[in-house]
Design a protein around this motif. Structure first.
Motif, mmCIF file in Angstrom:
data_model
loop_
_atom_site.group_PDB
_atom_site.id
_atom_site.type_symbol
_atom_site.label_atom_id
_atom_site.label_comp_id
_atom_site.label_asym_id
_atom_site.label_seq_id
_atom_site.Cartn_x
_atom_site.Cartn_y
_atom_site.Cartn_z
ATOM 1 N N ASN A 74 0.589 -1.185 -0.224
ATOM 2 C CA ASN A 74 -0.345 0.340 0.140
ATOM 3 C C ASN A 74 0.923 1.551 0.327
ATOM 4 O O ASN A 74 2.074 1.529 0.833
ATOM 5 N N TYR A 75 0.207 2.495 -0.831
ATOM 6 C CA TYR A 75 1.258 3.770 -0.759
ATOM 7 C C TYR A 75 0.532 4.701 0.189
ATOM 8 O O TYR A 75 -0.524 4.668 1.093
ATOM 9 N N GLY A 123 -1.139 6.656 -11.643
ATOM 10 C CA GLY A 123 -2.080 7.027 -12.384
ATOM 11 C C GLY A 123 -3.130 6.621 -12.411
ATOM 12 O O GLY A 123 -3.782 6.060 -11.346
ATOM 13 N N HIS A 124 -4.332 6.322 -13.212
ATOM 14 C CA HIS A 124 -5.516 6.105 -13.317
ATOM 15 C C HIS A 124 -6.162 4.736 -13.625
ATOM 16 O O HIS A 124 -6.778 3.951 -13.126
ATOM 17 N N ARG A 170 -6.182 1.940 -6.322
ATOM 18 C CA ARG A 170 -4.802 2.748 -7.211
ATOM 19 C C ARG A 170 -4.165 3.356 -6.441
ATOM 20 O O ARG A 170 -3.049 3.500 -7.076
ATOM 21 N N ARG A 171 -3.827 2.661 -5.096
ATOM 22 C CA ARG A 171 -3.663 2.919 -4.141
ATOM 23 C C ARG A 171 -1.954 2.260 -3.329
ATOM 24 O O ARG A 171 -2.013 2.217 -2.070
ATOM 25 N N ALA A 173 -2.568 0.425 -10.832
ATOM 26 C CA ALA A 173 -3.270 0.832 -11.651
ATOM 27 C C ALA A 173 -2.422 0.785 -13.431
ATOM 28 O O ALA A 173 -3.220 0.288 -14.168
ATOM 29 N N THR A 174 -1.641 1.645 -13.510
ATOM 30 C CA THR A 174 -0.550 1.602 -14.988
ATOM 31 C C THR A 174 0.744 0.798 -15.368
ATOM 32 O O THR A 174 1.462 1.119 -16.109
ATOM 33 N N LEU A 175 1.086 -0.140 -14.754
ATOM 34 C CA LEU A 175 2.367 -0.710 -14.073
ATOM 35 C C LEU A 175 1.951 -2.307 -13.976
ATOM 36 O O LEU A 175 1.420 -2.693 -12.885
#
Length: 378
Positions: free
Chosen positions: A240-241, A249-250, A260-261, A278-280
């Motif tokens: 988790n961030y 990213g979205h 996303r987080r 999310a984007t990677l």
């Protein structure tokens, strides 16, 4: 062999420990040639091995080569758009047919010019005029193939067990739409470590802040790691961030804010570990070459066109640093695992090393299934 029998018994004893008192494998499990040979024959040979992404072979005739255990393979997209995994071994005298990657109309042996179609059929065998010669009996061997979320898996066993459904894992990654990610990077490296060491290392958050203080701690600190779904053939955890950091990213439209987080890290045993954000999407495929050496293929994919070229280049550089940091630690540890004092040590709680315990339990279950198959055959 007495050594193997003793190690198998130790594995079962460790798997039987109470959940609140888990311990890891002793060093000999990572260094013994005899045990590695046993694993290859009775664990790895029967496993579903991730080989790469489907968009590595987007067009008919596109191929890449890889080696799983002692088997050289060709992964190719056929004229019928089906992805096949073929033995990279000419049926004449055993010459490899291809190397690297590319696009071909047919595979032509560089030794005697035997030619094979993209489906493995023998098309041409110059000067083979013996009356007993039957070209139809010289098709390249094909392996069982499964596609999941854009990943290609194969099984070396001629009577392959179905790949475990792993519904809970699919539920975890489905919102990210992993199958829609596009490949932006692929690389191969040789690491001087045991295959199990990299599985365990990638799948625990306990080391993140210590080993990766500059590269990962800011985004995925150890203290925010949380165990996620596990089941037959897989395990996972969420990195988790912190609230103060930006999302990466979205991504897919149905992702929740929580998804996303975080980065969702998962392993599909025996050889794949991956980080889905999310984007990677980063996937490491582990190909054992011996008890103390592995070939690592890693790929990076991104969702749509949200990340520009500069950002993608920065992410590739970041993961190169992360992999280097892990490799350096594992190669140092591999040396000391040969010590008589590399005994079974206690594991941390579920959120930090519960995934390592899951992996040990899977190894023990594979051992039990082998034992049961011997009993059934009697």
């Amino acid at each position: 062999m007495p050594e193997i029998a003793e190690l198998r018994s130790t594995l079962q004893d460790l798997a039987a420990l109470p959940k609140d008192g888990p311990r890891g494998l002793p060093g000999v499990f990572y260094t013994s040639q005899a045990y590695f040979d046993w694993e290859c024959e009775h664990v790895l040979k029967d496993g579903w091995h991730c080989l790469g992404r489907v968009d590595e072979v987007p067009e008919p005739g596109d191929f890449f080569t890889i080696q799983v255990l002692k088997e050289p393979l060709i992964v190719v997209r056929g004229d019928d758009d089906e992805i096949r995994v073929l033995a990279n071994v000419c049926r004449h005298r055993g010459m490899p047919l291809a190397e690297g990657q590319g696009n071909v109309k047919r595979f032509i042996c560089s030794y005697h010019a035997w030619a094979y179609g993209r489906d493995g059929d023998l098309l041409r065998a110059p000067r083979m005029e013996n009356s007993s010669f039957d070209s139809k009996s010289c098709k390249l061997h094909g392996y069982a193939v499964t596609i999941w979320r854009g990943f290609i898996y194969c099984n070396l066993n001629p009577v392959a067990r179905p790949m475990s459904e792993a519904e809970a894992l699919d539920t975890l990654v489905a919102p990210y739409e992993s199958e829609k990610f596009r490949l932006v990077h692929s690389a191969q490296e040789t690491w001087k470590t045991n295959w199990k060491c990299l599985v365990e290392n990638f799948m625990e958050g306990y080391h993140l802040s210590v080993v990766h203080p500059q590269t990962l701690h800011g985004y995925t600190p150890t203290g925010m790691a949380k165990k996620a779904a596990s089941g037959p053939g897989f395990t996972s955890y969420n990195a988790n961030y912190p609230e103060a950091t930006e999302t990466r990213g979205h991504g897919a439209p149905d992702l929740s804010e929580a998804e996303r987080r975080r980065s969702s890290l998962f392993a599909r045993f025996p050889n794949q570990v991956a980080s889905q954000a999310a984007t990677l999407l980063v996937s490491l495929m582990i190909f054992p070459r011996g008890p103390e050496e592995i070939e690592v293929k890693w790929t990076m994919s991104t969702y749509g066109d949200e990340l520009d070229d500069a950002t993608i280049a920065q992410r590739i550089s970041l993961w190169e640093d992360v992999n280097r940091e892990d490799r350096e630690k594992l190669e140092r540890m591999q040396v000391s695992l040969n010590s008589a004092h590399a005994e079974s040590g206690p594991l941390a709680g579920d959120d930090y090393e519960g995934t390592v315990h899951d992996f040990l339990l899977w190894l023990a279950e594979e051992d039990r299934q082998y034992e049961q198959s011997l009993v059934a055959a009697e």
